[in-house]
Scaffold this motif. Structure first.
Motif, PDB file in Angstrom:
ATOM      1  N   ALA A  31      11.145 106.773  84.012  1.00  0.00           N
ATOM      2  CA  ALA A  31      10.732 106.256  82.710  1.00  0.00           C
ATOM      3  C   ALA A  31       9.451 106.952  82.230  1.00  0.00           C
ATOM      4  O   ALA A  31       9.330 107.291  81.048  1.00  0.00           O
ATOM      5  N   ILE A  32       8.523 107.181  83.147  1.00  0.00           N
ATOM      6  CA  ILE A  32       7.259 107.824  82.792  1.00  0.00           C
ATOM      7  C   ILE A  32       7.495 109.246  82.295  1.00  0.00           C
ATOM      8  O   ILE A  32       6.900 109.695  81.298  1.00  0.00           O
ATOM      9  N   ILE A  33       8.368 109.974  82.962  1.00  0.00           N
ATOM     10  CA  ILE A  33       8.641 111.364  82.581  1.00  0.00           C
ATOM     11  C   ILE A  33       9.309 111.420  81.200  1.00  0.00           C
ATOM     12  O   ILE A  33       8.934 112.234  80.350  1.00  0.00           O
ATOM     13  N   VAL A  34      10.289 110.542  80.969  1.00  0.00           N
ATOM     14  CA  VAL A  34      10.925 110.471  79.651  1.00  0.00           C
ATOM     15  C   VAL A  34       9.890 110.072  78.604  1.00  0.00           C
ATOM     16  O   VAL A  34       9.870 110.608  77.483  1.00  0.00           O
ATOM     17  N   ASN A  35       8.998 109.168  78.978  1.00  0.00           N
ATOM     18  CA  ASN A  35       7.935 108.718  78.086  1.00  0.00           C
ATOM     19  C   ASN A  35       7.052 109.884  77.654  1.00  0.00           C
ATOM     20  O   ASN A  35       6.692 110.000  76.476  1.00  0.00           O
ATOM     21  N   TYR A  36       6.716 110.782  78.579  1.00  0.00           N
ATOM     22  CA  TYR A  36       5.894 111.944  78.236  1.00  0.00           C
ATOM     23  C   TYR A  36       6.625 112.867  77.265  1.00  0.00           C
ATOM     24  O   TYR A  36       6.017 113.426  76.340  1.00  0.00           O
ATOM     25  N   ILE A  37       7.924 113.016  77.469  1.00  0.00           N
ATOM     26  CA  ILE A  37       8.723 113.860  76.576  1.00  0.00           C
ATOM     27  C   ILE A  37       8.724 113.270  75.162  1.00  0.00           C
ATOM     28  O   ILE A  37       8.495 113.970  74.175  1.00  0.00           O
ATOM     29  N   VAL A  38       8.969 111.957  75.078  1.00  0.00           N
ATOM     30  CA  VAL A  38       9.007 111.273  73.783  1.00  0.00           C
ATOM     31  C   VAL A  38       7.638 111.300  73.102  1.00  0.00           C
ATOM     32  O   VAL A  38       7.529 111.527  71.890  1.00  0.00           O
ATOM     33  N   ALA A  39       6.571 111.088  73.888  1.00  0.00           N
ATOM     34  CA  ALA A  39       5.216 111.109  73.338  1.00  0.00           C
ATOM     35  C   ALA A  39       4.884 112.489  72.770  1.00  0.00           C
ATOM     36  O   ALA A  39       4.262 112.607  71.711  1.00  0.00           O
ATOM     37  N   LEU A  68      -5.245 118.571  81.611  1.00  0.00           N
ATOM     38  CA  LEU A  68      -5.105 117.137  81.373  1.00  0.00           C
ATOM     39  C   LEU A  68      -3.686 116.653  81.653  1.00  0.00           C
ATOM     40  O   LEU A  68      -3.489 115.556  82.181  1.00  0.00           O
ATOM     41  N   GLY A  69      -2.701 117.452  81.277  1.00  0.00           N
ATOM     42  CA  GLY A  69      -1.310 117.086  81.532  1.00  0.00           C
ATOM     43  C   GLY A  69      -1.045 116.894  83.019  1.00  0.00           C
ATOM     44  O   GLY A  69      -0.376 115.936  83.434  1.00  0.00           O
ATOM     45  N   VAL A  70      -1.602 117.796  83.822  1.00  0.00           N
ATOM     46  CA  VAL A  70      -1.455 117.698  85.282  1.00  0.00           C
ATOM     47  C   VAL A  70      -2.167 116.446  85.796  1.00  0.00           C
ATOM     48  O   VAL A  70      -1.633 115.710  86.638  1.00  0.00           O
ATOM     49  N   ILE A  71      -3.377 116.191  85.272  1.00  0.00           N
ATOM     50  CA  ILE A  71      -4.142 115.023  85.716  1.00  0.00           C
ATOM     51  C   ILE A  71      -3.437 113.730  85.310  1.00  0.00           C
ATOM     52  O   ILE A  71      -3.397 112.763  86.082  1.00  0.00           O
ATOM     53  N   PHE A  72      -2.850 113.705  84.117  1.00  0.00           N
ATOM     54  CA  PHE A  72      -2.131 112.523  83.627  1.00  0.00           C
ATOM     55  C   PHE A  72      -1.101 112.047  84.644  1.00  0.00           C
ATOM     56  O   PHE A  72      -1.108 110.890  85.065  1.00  0.00           O
ATOM     57  N   PHE A 185       0.771 115.624  76.504  1.00  0.00           N
ATOM     58  CA  PHE A 185       1.970 114.950  77.001  1.00  0.00           C
ATOM     59  C   PHE A 185       3.053 115.960  77.379  1.00  0.00           C
ATOM     60  O   PHE A 185       3.829 115.736  78.314  1.00  0.00           O
ATOM     61  N   GLY A 186       3.099 117.069  76.643  1.00  0.00           N
ATOM     62  CA  GLY A 186       4.096 118.096  76.932  1.00  0.00           C
ATOM     63  C   GLY A 186       3.913 118.696  78.318  1.00  0.00           C
ATOM     64  O   GLY A 186       4.885 118.868  79.067  1.00  0.00           O
ATOM     65  N   PHE A 187       2.676 119.001  78.687  1.00  0.00           N
ATOM     66  CA  PHE A 187       2.415 119.556  80.018  1.00  0.00           C
ATOM     67  C   PHE A 187       2.676 118.522  81.109  1.00  0.00           C
ATOM     68  O   PHE A 187       3.185 118.857  82.191  1.00  0.00           O
ATOM     69  N   ALA A 188       2.355 117.261  80.838  1.00  0.00           N
ATOM     70  CA  ALA A 188       2.656 116.198  81.801  1.00  0.00           C
ATOM     71  C   ALA A 188       4.174 116.091  81.994  1.00  0.00           C
ATOM     72  O   ALA A 188       4.663 115.902  83.114  1.00  0.00           O
ATOM     73  N   ALA A 189       4.918 116.234  80.881  1.00  0.00           N
ATOM     74  CA  ALA A 189       6.377 116.177  80.945  1.00  0.00           C
ATOM     75  C   ALA A 189       6.945 117.330  81.776  1.00  0.00           C
ATOM     76  O   ALA A 189       7.878 117.139  82.556  1.00  0.00           O
ATOM     77  N   ILE A 190       6.369 118.515  81.612  1.00  0.00           N
ATOM     78  CA  ILE A 190       6.841 119.691  82.358  1.00  0.00           C
ATOM     79  C   ILE A 190       6.687 119.463  83.859  1.00  0.00           C
ATOM     80  O   ILE A 190       7.607 119.737  84.644  1.00  0.00           O
ATOM     81  N   ILE A 191       5.523 118.949  84.265  1.00  0.00           N
ATOM     82  CA  ILE A 191       5.299 118.654  85.685  1.00  0.00           C
ATOM     83  C   ILE A 191       6.303 117.615  86.167  1.00  0.00           C
ATOM     84  O   ILE A 191       6.876 117.722  87.251  1.00  0.00           O
ATOM     85  N   GLY A 192       6.538 116.603  85.334  1.00  0.00           N
ATOM     86  CA  GLY A 192       7.491 115.550  85.699  1.00  0.00           C
ATOM     87  C   GLY A 192       8.902 116.076  85.845  1.00  0.00           C
ATOM     88  O   GLY A 192       9.631 115.692  86.779  1.00  0.00           O
ATOM     89  N   ILE A 193       9.305 116.958  84.952  1.00  0.00           N
ATOM     90  CA  ILE A 193      10.652 117.545  85.021  1.00  0.00           C
ATOM     91  C   ILE A 193      10.813 118.371  86.291  1.00  0.00           C
ATOM     92  O   ILE A 193      11.874 118.360  86.929  1.00  0.00           O
TER      93      ILE A 193
END
Length: 289
Positions: A31-39, A68-72, A185-193
């Motif tokens: 859910a968090i990873i999808v959330n980052y993509i949507v954000a 910041l995306g990595v830290i998120f 949020f995009g960089f956080a999403a990339i790490i999550g993916i």
């Protein structure tokens, strides 16, 4: 002040959504990873200028958003570990008390206003955060071995707020706030993916539709919580130390009352004392402007 209020409301909505996750057995990571993509997509939609990846990569804030995306997403995982090893209350305190880092940063680096009333309000706010966050008398004892995790949550959460303040002050133009937020949020999403991809390879990934829906619902208020916070930080009449104090304590207050109203949460005496102190701290810090 309206942006600060909207940031508080968006953050409280995030709290309510997270509470519903456990009720519907949502996989938090998915859910968090999808959330980052949507954000991230929300920020792109809100951005009024044409999106040029080459131009964005040359912005002064670009590499900062990458970090910041990595830290998120790292702080999120550390919060999960802290909750498992030390209990939810410890994770909540570590996250909320991290507000001391951007407050001290603003006062030292930007020479923001100080005074007896403001300092008293900030100190009362920290006590209020601690008392209100402790929701039970039990829990897992903190040992030297697992003390590192709440400490990292404290530092990581503080770095996020401090970095956002620094970047928006020195590098982010007024019209770039949506794309700045979207890039974080995009960089956080990339790490999550990447994490999901690794899980898929190891055969431990089972994606469910309800997790995707949960992430979509979470993504929009998550984007606006950051967007409105940045807008509030740009408000000339309030220092960042004032904004972070009021924002943090107000979120805690509204979230606590939302828990009582919607989830029938029971509070201890020390929680009520914390709430009274929180209200007092907001009044003191506000009138010190």
């Amino acid at each position: 002040m309206i942006y600060l209020l909207l940031s508080v409301l968006a953050s409280t909505l995030i709290f309510i959504i997270f509470k519903l996750f456990s009720r519907f057995d949502i996989n938090i990571l998915q859910a968090i990873i999808v959330n980052y993509i949507v954000a991230s997509i929300s920020g792109m939609i809100a951005y009024t200028e044409p999106i040029n990846i080459v131009s964005i990569s040359k912005e002064g804030w670009f590499y900062g958003t990458m970090i910041l995306g990595v830290i998120f997403i790292s702080v999120f995982n550390l919060m999960a570990i802290t909750t498992q090893r030390n209990g939810l209350s410890v994770a909540a305190v570590a996250t909320k008390m991290s507000v001391t880092i951007p407050i001290i940063f603003g006062i030292i680096v930007y020479h923001e206003s100080t005074g007896v009333v403001k300092i008293t309000g900030i100190l009362i706010a920290l006590i209020a955060v601690f008392l209100t966050s402790i929701k039970n008398t039990g829990g897992v004892p903190i040992t030297r071995k697992n003390l590192i995790f709440p400490l990292l949550v404290f530092i990581g959460s503080g770095i996020i707020d401090t970095s956002i303040k620094f970047l928006e002050t020195h590098h982010v133009a007024e019209n770039d706030v949506p794309i700045f937020s979207a890039t974080i949020f995009g960089f956080a999403a990339i790490i999550g993916i990447i994490i999901l991809f690794i899980k898929a390879i190891t055969g431990t990934l089972k994606i469910k539709l309800k997790n995707i829906i949960a992430g979509i619902v979470l993504g929009v208020p998550n984007y606006f919580s950051i967007f409105f916070l940045i807008k509030a930080l740009r408000y000339n009449s309030m220092d960042s130390s004032t904004v972070f104090t009021i924002n943090n304590v107000a979120i805690l207050l509204v979230s606590t009352f939302a828990g009582i109203l919607f989830f029938k949460e029971k509070l201890l005496l020390k929680n009520w004392i914390g709430i009274i102190l929180a209200i007092a701290s907001i009044i003191l810090v506000t009138f010190s402007i």
